[in-house]
Each structure stands twice: as C-alpha cells, then as structure tokens.
Design a protein around this motif. Structure first.
Motif, PDB file in Angstrom:
ATOM      1  N   VAL A  79     -20.568  82.587 123.969  1.00  0.00           N
ATOM      2  CA  VAL A  79     -20.900  83.244 125.240  1.00  0.00           C
ATOM      3  C   VAL A  79     -22.322  83.775 125.308  1.00  0.00           C
ATOM      4  N   ALA A  80     -23.117  83.603 124.247  1.00  0.00           N
ATOM      5  CA  ALA A  80     -24.512  84.053 124.300  1.00  0.00           C
ATOM      6  C   ALA A  80     -25.350  83.270 123.308  1.00  0.00           C
ATOM      7  N   VAL A  81     -26.595  83.015 123.676  1.00  0.00           N
ATOM      8  CA  VAL A  81     -27.585  82.441 122.766  1.00  0.00           C
ATOM      9  C   VAL A  81     -28.705  83.456 122.669  1.00  0.00           C
ATOM     10  N   ILE A  82     -29.012  83.891 121.454  1.00  0.00           N
ATOM     11  CA  ILE A  82     -29.967  84.977 121.249  1.00  0.00           C
ATOM     12  C   ILE A  82     -31.130  84.485 120.409  1.00  0.00           C
ATOM     13  N   GLN A  83     -32.323  84.766 120.868  1.00  0.00           N
ATOM     14  CA  GLN A  83     -33.526  84.506 120.103  1.00  0.00           C
ATOM     15  C   GLN A  83     -34.511  85.637 120.398  1.00  0.00           C
ATOM     16  N   GLY A  84     -34.938  86.304 119.330  1.00  0.00           N
ATOM     17  CA  GLY A  84     -35.847  87.429 119.509  1.00  0.00           C
ATOM     18  C   GLY A  84     -35.201  88.531 120.322  1.00  0.00           C
ATOM     19  N   ASP A  85     -35.880  88.962 121.363  1.00  0.00           N
ATOM     20  CA  ASP A  85     -35.393  90.053 122.203  1.00  0.00           C
ATOM     21  C   ASP A  85     -34.640  89.552 123.428  1.00  0.00           C
ATOM     22  N   THR A  86     -34.388  88.270 123.504  1.00  0.00           N
ATOM     23  CA  THR A  86     -33.769  87.687 124.698  1.00  0.00           C
ATOM     24  C   THR A  86     -32.388  87.129 124.381  1.00  0.00           C
ATOM     25  N   ALA A  87     -31.449  87.433 125.263  1.00  0.00           N
ATOM     26  CA  ALA A  87     -30.088  86.902 125.139  1.00  0.00           C
ATOM     27  C   ALA A  87     -29.733  86.178 126.427  1.00  0.00           C
ATOM     28  N   LEU A  88     -29.380  84.914 126.305  1.00  0.00           N
ATOM     29  CA  LEU A  88     -28.920  84.130 127.442  1.00  0.00           C
ATOM     30  C   LEU A  88     -27.396  84.156 127.462  1.00  0.00           C
ATOM     31  N   ILE A  89     -26.822  84.721 128.527  1.00  0.00           N
ATOM     32  CA  ILE A  89     -25.374  84.696 128.704  1.00  0.00           C
ATOM     33  C   ILE A  89     -25.003  83.319 129.231  1.00  0.00           C
ATOM     34  N   THR A  90     -24.166  82.628 128.506  1.00  0.00           N
ATOM     35  CA  THR A  90     -23.874  81.228 128.818  1.00  0.00           C
ATOM     36  C   THR A  90     -22.747  81.105 129.840  1.00  0.00           C
ATOM     37  N   ARG A  91     -22.411  79.874 130.152  1.00  0.00           N
ATOM     38  CA  ARG A  91     -21.270  79.602 131.028  1.00  0.00           C
ATOM     39  C   ARG A  91     -20.355  78.600 130.324  1.00  0.00           C
ATOM     40  N   PRO A  92     -19.302  79.109 129.642  1.00  0.00           N
ATOM     41  CA  PRO A  92     -18.377  78.194 128.962  1.00  0.00           C
ATOM     42  C   PRO A  92     -17.757  77.189 129.927  1.00  0.00           C
ATOM     43  N   TRP A  93     -17.365  76.072 129.361  1.00  0.00           N
ATOM     44  CA  TRP A  93     -16.796  74.992 130.169  1.00  0.00           C
ATOM     45  C   TRP A  93     -15.511  75.427 130.862  1.00  0.00           C
TER      46      TRP A  93
END
Length: 289
Positions: A79-93
């Motif tokens: 449900v999330a991809v995190i790199q550095g200070d940024t987190a992308l909230i994903t959209r599961p299938w």
C-alpha cells in the motif's frame, strides 16, 4: 536528490498485525480452504520477524493493529512505496484492499513524510493500479513489475512521483509479483530465483539498466525475497527464509560471510503469495547515519 539516503540504511519499520481473518478471501469473507493456513503459526512467525527487526537489527518498530475486516492488510508493503522523505500511497488491484491505506497513511504523516496519493479512479491517474510488492528499488533506480496487480499506468504514476530516479517496467515472468522472484541482497546485489521465469525477468532488467549489479542466484524462487538492512552499528543484516523452508538456498546465503544472517520463517504467508518483505515498510528518518 536531497532526499536520497545510503541504500539499506533504515531507522523505522512499520508493520501491521495478523488479523483473525488471515487466509480468508477479501471478498465474501469465506475461508479459502485451498490455502490451509494456520493462524496461530502465522502470528508466531510474524512475532519472530518483528522481534528480529526490533531487537537484533535495532529498528524502531511501529505496529498498526490488525483489522479483521481487512484480511490482507498484513501485506503492508503493497500500500505504499517509500523513498527518502516521500511516500506514494498506491492503489492495489483489488478494490476491497484500498481501504488498507487509511491507517498506513496516518502513520506516515505522523513520521513527517511527504505523502503523495495516486488519486481516485477519475483524473490523471485513472485506471492505475500499483502494489509495492511489484516495485524493486535498487538504490539507483526502480524496476516495476507489470503483473495482474500492477499496470503500466501505475508505473507511470510512480515515475512521476520519484523523478530523480529512472523507472523501468518489466513483465513478471515468474511468481505472482516481481518481488516473489527477486530482491536486493545489498547495495549492489540482486538476489534472484533460479526458475526460467525468474531468469527471464533478470535478463530483461539487465537489458534496461545502465548500472552493474552483482547477482546471487538461489535455487528456490521463494528464497529470493530477502530483507537487507544496514544497521545503526554498521553491520549488514539479511533476513531470509530458513533452511526448513528453502533447504537448497541456505548454502548460497552462507556465501555472504560479512553479513549477519537472520533466518526468518514465512511459510504461512507464502501460502497466500506473500513474502518476507510483504510484512514491513522500511523508513529512514535520519538525515545522516
């Protein structure tokens, strides 16, 4: 690229407990009898994993309580991809899984991460699906597996979010998700399974990258999903499947003589297509280590 940290350096792990509904289908709530999962065993394995992250590796553990209404919410990596200070909230299938992000979003905001949303079904990211178990970050670039869970539009949203890094897409040829057949075993090492599908995926990754990676091949694809962490004590830790689950792969891991190896069971989650990395989101909240 001010937000880039040395690869593998983490301070926190966010996990979510095993719900009583573990092993049930997200829709309908009926037990999936084909899986034959053991709830108590899954909870014990989860406890061993979290104990290793906290006590042996030294991470600060943040545990979100389990939710029986969300049987797959233990798979927090999706449900999330995190790199550095940024987190992308994903959209599961699966539509039913998308509410899993609510509690995760709150925790990431409390950690003062910049939280980016993929957005609703309409708009710029309409039709996009992305799950974190299809995303491999190498420290230099992203590979996104195109699978039944993640599509090209989802990969485009990820690329737009993390513009400092190259993003390449590869079809998932072995396993249900990209990280079922590969993971990072160190700053420059890709751990890959030995099936024809896994080897085909690796060949495509090598064709798409400008970087050189060492490759550690393990006989069992399920052993290829590991968790590498550079500890605060500057020790290299590798959590991997134990001998009783992947007996043929143990000699390959033992070649990593400079690592502290932490065999960690994952058999119950693997019956549901999960892996070690499915259980945690790793975060670095220090500017320097």
């Amino acid at each position: 690229m001010a937000s880039v940290r040395p690869y593998g350096h983490f301070t926190h792990a966010v996990v979510r407990g095993i719900p009583e509904s573990f092993g049930r289908k997200a829709e309908g709530g009926e037990t999936d009898g084909e899986c034959g999962t053991d709830l108590a065993k899954a909870q014990r394995q989860f406890g061993v994993l979290t104990g290793a992250l906290r006590q042996k590796v030294g991470l600060q553990l943040i545990e979100i309580p389990p939710d029986p209404e969300l049987p797959e919410s233990w798979r927090i990596e999706d449900v999330a991809v995190i790199q550095g200070d940024t987190a992308l909230i994903t959209r599961p299938w699966k539509q039913q899984r998308r509410s899993e992000a609510e509690a995760v979003r709150r925790v990431l905001s409390e950690l003062n991460l910049t939280v980016v949303e993929m957005g609703g079904e309409e708009g710029g990211s309409g039709g996009a699906t992305l799950e974190g178990s299809d995303v491999l970050f190498t420290g230099k670039e992203f590979f996104v597996g195109i699978s039944s869970h993640t599509n090209h539009r989802g990969a485009e949203v990820l690329a737009d979010t993390f513009r400092d890094f190259a993003v390449s897409t590869v079809p998932v040829c072995g396993g249900a998700r990209l990280k079922n057949v590969c993971s990072m075993g160190g700053p420059n090492t890709i751990v890959i399974g030995n099936s024809e599908g896994a080897k085909k995926t690796l060949r495509m990754m090598e064709q798409l990258t400008d970087h050189h990676y060492e490759v550690l091949t393990v006989p069992e694809d399920t052993a290829a999903n590991c968790i590498y962490i550079r500890g605060a004590s500057k020790m290299d830790f590798l959590l991997h499947r134990p001998t009783e689950e992947c007996p043929n792969s143990t000699p390959a891991f033992q070649k990593l003589t400079d690592y502290t190896l932490l065999p960690t069971a994952c058999s119950e989650a693997s019956k549901l297509g999960g892996a070690l990395s499915s259980f945690c989101l790793l975060i670095n909240r220090k500017l320097q280590i």
